[in-house]
Write a protein that holds these residues in place. Structure first.
Motif, mmCIF file in Angstrom:
data_model
loop_
_atom_site.group_PDB
_atom_site.id
_atom_site.type_symbol
_atom_site.label_atom_id
_atom_site.label_comp_id
_atom_site.label_asym_id
_atom_site.label_seq_id
_atom_site.Cartn_x
_atom_site.Cartn_y
_atom_site.Cartn_z
ATOM 1 N N ASN A 142 47.980 -31.904 -6.202
ATOM 2 C CA ASN A 142 47.142 -32.561 -5.215
ATOM 3 C C ASN A 142 47.276 -34.074 -5.423
ATOM 4 O OD1 ASN A 142 45.184 -33.026 -3.228
ATOM 5 N ND2 ASN A 142 44.061 -31.186 -3.838
ATOM 6 N N LYS A 143 46.518 -34.854 -4.660
ATOM 7 C CA LYS A 143 46.618 -36.307 -4.808
ATOM 8 C C LYS A 143 45.240 -36.907 -4.535
ATOM 9 C CE LYS A 143 49.659 -40.054 -3.311
ATOM 10 N NZ LYS A 143 48.922 -41.165 -3.032
ATOM 11 N N VAL A 144 44.859 -37.882 -5.367
ATOM 12 C CA VAL A 144 43.570 -38.549 -5.158
ATOM 13 C C VAL A 144 43.711 -39.556 -4.021
ATOM 14 C CG1 VAL A 144 41.891 -40.122 -6.185
ATOM 15 C CG2 VAL A 144 42.848 -38.268 -7.561
ATOM 16 N N VAL A 145 42.790 -39.461 -3.059
ATOM 17 C CA VAL A 145 42.781 -40.419 -1.955
ATOM 18 C C VAL A 145 41.712 -41.481 -2.207
ATOM 19 C CG1 VAL A 145 42.356 -40.645 0.521
ATOM 20 C CG2 VAL A 145 43.600 -38.667 -0.347
ATOM 21 N N GLU A 146 40.552 -41.024 -2.716
ATOM 22 C CA GLU A 146 39.489 -41.974 -3.093
ATOM 23 C C GLU A 146 38.833 -41.497 -4.369
ATOM 24 O OE1 GLU A 146 36.497 -43.178 -0.246
ATOM 25 O OE2 GLU A 146 38.086 -43.623 1.198
ATOM 26 N N LEU A 147 38.459 -42.484 -5.204
ATOM 27 C CA LEU A 147 37.859 -42.129 -6.491
ATOM 28 C C LEU A 147 36.678 -43.045 -6.756
ATOM 29 C CD1 LEU A 147 38.188 -40.358 -9.006
ATOM 30 C CD2 LEU A 147 39.782 -42.041 -9.922
ATOM 31 N N HIS A 148 35.565 -42.435 -7.152
ATOM 32 C CA HIS A 148 34.319 -43.178 -7.354
ATOM 33 C C HIS A 148 33.643 -42.630 -8.605
ATOM 34 C CE1 HIS A 148 30.544 -45.174 -6.100
ATOM 35 N NE2 HIS A 148 29.945 -44.080 -6.533
ATOM 36 N N ARG A 149 33.261 -43.506 -9.531
ATOM 37 C CA ARG A 149 32.563 -43.000 -10.732
ATOM 38 C C ARG A 149 31.058 -43.102 -10.496
ATOM 39 N NH1 ARG A 149 34.774 -44.952 -16.264
ATOM 40 N NH2 ARG A 149 33.812 -46.928 -15.774
ATOM 41 N N GLU A 150 30.369 -41.973 -10.749
ATOM 42 C CA GLU A 150 28.918 -42.001 -10.535
ATOM 43 C C GLU A 150 28.120 -41.965 -11.829
ATOM 44 O OE1 GLU A 150 27.800 -38.812 -7.908
ATOM 45 O OE2 GLU A 150 28.330 -37.269 -9.357
ATOM 46 N N GLN A 151 28.745 -41.607 -12.943
ATOM 47 C CA GLN A 151 27.958 -41.493 -14.180
ATOM 48 C C GLN A 151 28.835 -41.643 -15.418
ATOM 49 O OE1 GLN A 151 25.274 -38.204 -13.978
ATOM 50 N NE2 GLN A 151 24.618 -38.381 -16.099
ATOM 51 N N ILE A 152 28.256 -42.264 -16.466
ATOM 52 C CA ILE A 152 28.895 -42.294 -17.796
ATOM 53 C C ILE A 152 27.833 -41.822 -18.780
ATOM 54 C CG2 ILE A 152 29.921 -43.733 -19.613
ATOM 55 C CD1 ILE A 152 30.725 -45.756 -17.527
ATOM 56 N N ALA A 153 28.147 -40.798 -19.541
ATOM 57 C CA ALA A 153 27.172 -40.183 -20.445
ATOM 58 C C ALA A 153 25.894 -39.929 -19.621
ATOM 59 C CB ALA A 153 26.941 -41.071 -21.668
ATOM 60 N N GLY A 154 24.709 -40.360 -20.098
ATOM 61 C CA GLY A 154 23.498 -40.098 -19.312
ATOM 62 C C GLY A 154 23.189 -41.188 -18.296
ATOM 63 N N ILE A 155 24.080 -42.161 -18.141
ATOM 64 C CA ILE A 155 23.764 -43.330 -17.299
ATOM 65 C C ILE A 155 24.354 -43.153 -15.899
ATOM 66 C CG2 ILE A 155 23.972 -45.833 -17.103
ATOM 67 C CD1 ILE A 155 24.418 -45.816 -20.198
ATOM 68 N N LYS A 156 23.440 -43.084 -14.915
ATOM 69 C CA LYS A 156 23.870 -42.875 -13.516
ATOM 70 C C LYS A 156 23.936 -44.205 -12.794
ATOM 71 C CE LYS A 156 22.240 -38.317 -12.311
ATOM 72 N NZ LYS A 156 21.048 -37.759 -12.869
ATOM 73 N N LEU A 157 24.915 -44.350 -11.911
ATOM 74 C CA LEU A 157 24.977 -45.558 -11.087
ATOM 75 C C LEU A 157 23.707 -45.628 -10.239
ATOM 76 C CD1 LEU A 157 26.530 -48.018 -9.996
ATOM 77 C CD2 LEU A 157 27.575 -46.502 -8.317
ATOM 78 N N ASP A 158 23.021 -46.767 -10.299
ATOM 79 C CA ASP A 158 21.783 -46.970 -9.548
ATOM 80 C C ASP A 158 22.107 -46.997 -8.051
ATOM 81 O OD1 ASP A 158 19.508 -48.046 -8.325
ATOM 82 O OD2 ASP A 158 19.060 -49.318 -10.061
ATOM 83 N N GLU A 159 21.474 -46.095 -7.291
ATOM 84 C CA GLU A 159 21.842 -46.024 -5.861
ATOM 85 C C GLU A 159 21.329 -47.227 -5.069
ATOM 86 O OE1 GLU A 159 18.435 -42.767 -4.614
ATOM 87 O OE2 GLU A 159 20.436 -42.089 -5.262
ATOM 88 N N ASN A 160 20.463 -48.042 -5.691
ATOM 89 C CA ASN A 160 20.018 -49.266 -4.997
ATOM 90 C C ASN A 160 21.025 -50.397 -5.123
ATOM 91 O OD1 ASN A 160 17.478 -48.235 -4.205
ATOM 92 N ND2 ASN A 160 16.823 -48.417 -6.337
ATOM 93 N N LEU A 161 22.065 -50.217 -5.926
ATOM 94 C CA LEU A 161 23.076 -51.282 -6.062
ATOM 95 C C LEU A 161 24.133 -51.108 -4.984
ATOM 96 C CD1 LEU A 161 23.762 -51.384 -9.939
ATOM 97 C CD2 LEU A 161 22.401 -52.990 -8.581
ATOM 98 N N ALA A 162 24.219 -52.078 -4.096
ATOM 99 C CA ALA A 162 25.294 -52.044 -3.097
ATOM 100 C C ALA A 162 26.602 -52.370 -3.809
ATOM 101 C CB ALA A 162 25.004 -53.076 -2.015
ATOM 102 N N SER A 163 27.703 -52.094 -3.133
ATOM 103 C CA SER A 163 29.008 -52.405 -3.717
ATOM 104 C C SER A 163 29.067 -53.885 -4.110
ATOM 105 C CB SER A 163 30.067 -52.078 -2.662
ATOM 106 O OG SER A 163 31.315 -52.433 -3.128
ATOM 107 N N GLY A 164 29.443 -54.161 -5.359
ATOM 108 C CA GLY A 164 29.544 -55.550 -5.835
ATOM 109 C C GLY A 164 28.284 -56.048 -6.512
#
Ligand code: URA
Length: 232
Positions: free
Chosen positions: A198-220
């Motif tokens: 298969n092939k990755v078209v888009e890749l986004h990291r949402e979590q590292i260990a127990g730390i989740k990306l805060d959904e209130n943070l816009a890109s950048g």
């Protein structure tokens, strides 16, 4: 920065001056330690010392941890001749000894952690510590049951001796999955998907260990980690 620390290094770091300029200023009596002028560059500064430089107090801010929602087009490096770096997105003082804990490719988005605490970042990124990183993956070909099972068990990457370690793989759509891995090999997710044709078209990291990306943070955007997140 580790204490005790040489005065010229301390001044250069906190006043954001080249070491030579810091030394010249120290020589002309611009620095005081606990109220006394000090002109020796190699004077050993302790963390509790009060350092004044050119009339302003220099305060070491200690260990700091930031999470950033990385956009496409930024590299995870301290400097780069061709591309913007994630550090261009942080407006913070004294970032010279910061690093990215677990880098992302230029075309990958999502959670990046930037810190000056090397022991901490080793704990969350070392494969020995079994901390999972979770990615949302959009693929070019449909995701089959068989490929999900292969990803879970381990796949053979080109030029690697061992199979990848067992991963968590969950189908989210015909062309989308959530993949959690506890290693950080070069381009690992893209290579894992290539290994199942298969092939990755888009890749986004949402979590590292127990730390989740805060959904209130816009890109950048970025924010400091909370004390609880640092403990996770
Ligand atoms: N795996 C990749 O292939 N790229 C990334 O940016 C992160 C994990």
């Amino acid at each position: 920065m580790k204490f005790p620390c040489r005065l010229d290094k301390f001044v250069s770091h906190l006043a954001e001056l080249p070491r030579s300029k810091a030394r010249a200023a120290i020589k002309r009596q611009a620095a005081t330690v606990n109220g006394e002028v000090v002109t020796a560059f190699d004077f050993q500064v302790k963390q509790q010392d009060e350092i004044m430089f050119e009339g302003e107090q220099l305060v070491f801010l200690g260990k700091r941890y930031y999470m950033l929602n990385k956009p496409v087009g930024y590299v995870c490096a301290n400097s780069d001749e061709l591309h913007r770096t994630v550090f261009d997105l942080l407006d913070e003082p004294n970032m010279a000894d910061f690093h990215v804990a677990g880098r992302l490719d230029i075309d990958t988005t999502g959670l990046v952690i930037i810190t000056n605490d090397g022991d901490w970042s080793h704990k969350i990124t070392s494969p020995k510590n079994n901390k999972f990183k979770t990615y949302l993956v959009e693929t070019q070909e449909p995701i089959t049951d068989e490929s999900l099972e292969q990803l879970r068990v381990g796949v053979q990457l080109h030029n690697e001796k061992d199979l990848t370690r067992p991963a968590k793989a969950e189908r989210l759509a015909n062309f989308g999955l959530r993949l959690s891995i506890c290693e950080g090999k070069y381009h690992q997710v893209k290579r894992m998907l290539a290994a199942v044709d298969n092939k990755v078209v888009e890749l986004h990291r949402e979590q590292i260990a127990g730390i989740k990306l805060d959904e209130n943070l816009a890109s950048g955007e970025y924010r400091q980690l909370t004390v609880e997140e640092v403990k996770l």
